[in-house]
Design a protein around this motif. Structure first.
Motif, PDB file in Angstrom:
ATOM      1  N   ASP A   1      33.555  -7.466  18.202  1.00 55.87           N
ATOM      2  CA  ASP A   1      33.822  -7.021  19.575  1.00 55.87           C
ATOM      3  C   ASP A   1      33.067  -7.886  20.588  1.00 55.87           C
ATOM      4  OD1 ASP A   1      35.416  -5.047  18.592  1.00 55.87           O
ATOM      5  OD2 ASP A   1      34.161  -3.367  19.219  1.00 55.87           O
ATOM      6  N   VAL A   2      33.652  -7.986  21.776  1.00 55.77           N
ATOM      7  CA  VAL A   2      33.054  -8.816  22.830  1.00 55.77           C
ATOM      8  C   VAL A   2      31.608  -8.406  23.106  1.00 55.77           C
ATOM      9  CG1 VAL A   2      33.211  -9.409  25.284  1.00 55.77           C
ATOM     10  CG2 VAL A   2      35.273  -9.360  23.888  1.00 55.77           C
ATOM     11  N   ASP A   3      31.356  -7.092  23.136  1.00 51.46           N
ATOM     12  CA  ASP A   3      29.986  -6.652  23.454  1.00 51.46           C
ATOM     13  C   ASP A   3      28.984  -7.012  22.361  1.00 51.46           C
ATOM     14  OD1 ASP A   3      31.119  -4.753  21.739  1.00 51.46           O
ATOM     15  OD2 ASP A   3      30.275  -3.017  22.759  1.00 51.46           O
TER      16      ASP A   3
ATOM     17  N   MET B   1      40.284   3.769  20.344  1.00 52.66           N
ATOM     18  CA  MET B   1      39.325   2.656  20.454  1.00 52.66           C
ATOM     19  C   MET B   1      38.491   2.446  19.191  1.00 52.66           C
ATOM     20  SD  MET B   1      37.854   2.890  24.335  1.00 52.66           S
ATOM     21  CE  MET B   1      37.032   4.440  24.084  1.00 52.66           C
TER      22      MET B   1
ATOM     23  N   HIS C   1      36.382   4.870  17.922  1.00 49.30           N
ATOM     24  CA  HIS C   1      35.095   5.561  18.040  1.00 49.30           C
ATOM     25  C   HIS C   1      35.288   7.059  17.864  1.00 49.30           C
ATOM     26  CE1 HIS C   1      32.839   2.062  19.316  1.00 49.30           C
ATOM     27  NE2 HIS C   1      33.813   1.758  20.157  1.00 49.30           N
TER      28      HIS C   1
ATOM     29  N   HIS D   1      24.992   2.858  21.735  1.00 46.97           N
ATOM     30  CA  HIS D   1      26.345   2.404  22.100  1.00 46.97           C
ATOM     31  C   HIS D   1      27.062   3.529  22.867  1.00 46.97           C
ATOM     32  CE1 HIS D   1      30.577   1.093  21.688  1.00 46.97           C
ATOM     33  NE2 HIS D   1      30.120  -0.120  21.463  1.00 46.97           N
TER      34      HIS D   1
END
Ligand code: MLT
Ligand code: MN
Length: 309
Positions: free
Chosen positions: A90-92, A248, A250, A275
Motif C-alpha cells: 500500500d502507498v502508506d 478496503m 479492513h 493504523h
C-alpha cells in the motif's frame, strides 16, 4: 526490545490533507482531544541503537525528525535505520522508501509479490542495488533481520498471511470480487527479540480475525492491531466516500465480528489499535467510542508512543 510508534494513523494521516470533517478540522487546528497523527509505521530496536523500520510511510521524513533515536549521528551521512520490513504494497507503507534514496545502505525485506511491485516500478530504482539489498521472506518461516553488513540486528520476524486485499493501485476489476488478491498480499508479523525471546504481533491491516488468526494470537503478550474503522460503513455515513471497511480490506472495531468482540476471548496481555483512519471516532479522546474501547482494555497508539518489551 524497544518499539517506537512513528505513525499511528492509516493512509492519509490525521488530519488528511483534503479532509474537512469536524474530526479532521479539530486535529488540523490543534484542539487538545484530537491529537494529529502521521501515517502508519513503527521502528523496532533490540539494542536501542540500530533500528528496523516496519513500513515506510509517506511521512517518514517528519517521523525521523520527530524521533531523536532515528537522527543521524557519528559520520557525516548516517542513519540508525539498518533494515526496512514491509507488510504490504500500500502507498502508506512504501512511499517513504523514496525518502530513503540518499545512498544510505539498508536491507529491504518484503514478500515476493511486494518485491515484484517494487521491481516493476522503475521509480524504486532510486534505491540502488549497491546500497539497498532486497530480500524476500517466506510466509510461516522465521527470519533473522540483518543490517547491510550481514550482522543480525537482534530482531527476527515470522510473516504470516492475514485476510486482506491487494493494494488499491493494483486492483484488477476483471478478477472478480477479490480484485486479484492473492495470499500474502497482506501479512501480519510476529516480531521477536532474539536474545530475550520476547515477542509481539504487528498487524496494521487485516480484513477479518479468522480462526487461524485467533489461534495464533491466543495468549499473546502484545498485539498492535488494525484500528482503521470503528464501523464498517463509517466513511459512507460521514459523507466522505463510498467504500466500506470490508471493501478496503479492513475489519472494524464494532459489531459481532468486530475486533473488540473477537479479542475478548483471546487473552492478549496488551492490545493496541494502530493504523487508525481519520474518520474513526476513537481519535476524539472525549468520544463515547473512545471510552468504550478503553473500557474494553485497548490502548490507542499515538505518534511518539514507546513500548518496551
Ligand atoms: C489501506 O490501508 O487501505 C490503504 O493504505 C489505502 C490506501 O492505499 O490509501
Ligand atoms: Mn493503509
Amino acid at each position: 526490545m524497544l518499539t517506537l510508534v512513528l505513525g499511528s494513523a492509516a493512509g492519509g494521516g490525521f488530519p488528511q490533507w483534503n479532509c474537512n470533517t469536524n474530526l479532521c478540522r479539530s486535529a488540523r487546528y490543534g484542539k487538545p482531544a484530537t491529537k494529529a497523527r502521521t501515517q502508519s509505521s513503527i521502528a523496532v530496536s533490540a539494542n536501542g541503537k540500530d533500528f528496523v523500520l516496519f513500513n515506510a510511510s509517506p511521512d517518514l521524513r517528519q517521523q525521523i525528525n520527530d524521533n531523536q533515536a532515528l537522527h543521524p549521528s557519528g559520520t557525516l551521512r548516517d542513519s540508525p535505520i539498518r533494515a526496512v520490513v514491509l507488510t504490504n504494497g500500500d502507498v502508506d507503507h512504501i512511499a517513504g522508501l523514496l525518502t530513503m534514496r540518499e545512498r544510505h545502505a539498508f536491507v529491504l525485506y518484503a514478500a515476493d509479490r511486494v518485491q515484484k511491485v517494487l521491481r516493476e516500478n522503475s521509480i524504486f530504482q532510486v534505491l540502488q542495488s549497491d546500497c539497498v539489498t532486497r530480500k524476500t521472506f517466506q510466509l510461516g518461516e522465521e527470519l533473522e533481520i540483518c543490517g547491510p553488513d550481514g550482522n543480525s540486528l537482534g530482531v527476527a520476524v515470522t510473516p504470516f498471511a492475514v485476510p486482506g486485499k491487494v493494494a488499491l493501485y493494483l486492483e484488477d476489476e476483471s478478477s472478480g470480487e477479490n480484485f486479484g488478491t492473492q495470499e500474502g498480499d497482506t501479512i501480519g508479523l510476529q516480531i521477536r527479540d532474539t536474545s530475550k525471546g520476547t515477542t509481539f504481533y504487528y498487524i496494521p491491516g487485516c480484513a477479518q480475525v479468522d480462526n487461524t488468526l485467533k489461534k495464533r494470537l491466543q495468549n499473546a503478550q502484545l498485539v498492535l492491531f488494525d484500528g482503521t474503522l470503528f464501523e464498517n460503513d463509517e466513511m459512507v455515513k460521514a459523507g466522505v466516500g463510498e467504500k466500506t471497511g470490508a471493501r478496503m480490506g479492513h475489519t472494524n472495531l464494532s459489531g459481532e465480528d468486530g475486533s473488540l468482540q473477537v479479542f475478548k476471548s483471546l487473552n492478549v496481555g496488551r492490545k493496541i489499535y494502530i493504523h487508525i483512519n481519520n474518520t474513526n471516532p476513537i481519535l476524539n479522546e472525549n468520544s463515547a467510542e473512545r471510552k468504550l474501547v478503553e473500557k474494553e482494555g485497548w490502548e490507542i497508539a499515538y505518534d511518539g508512543m514507546e513500548i518496551k518489551l
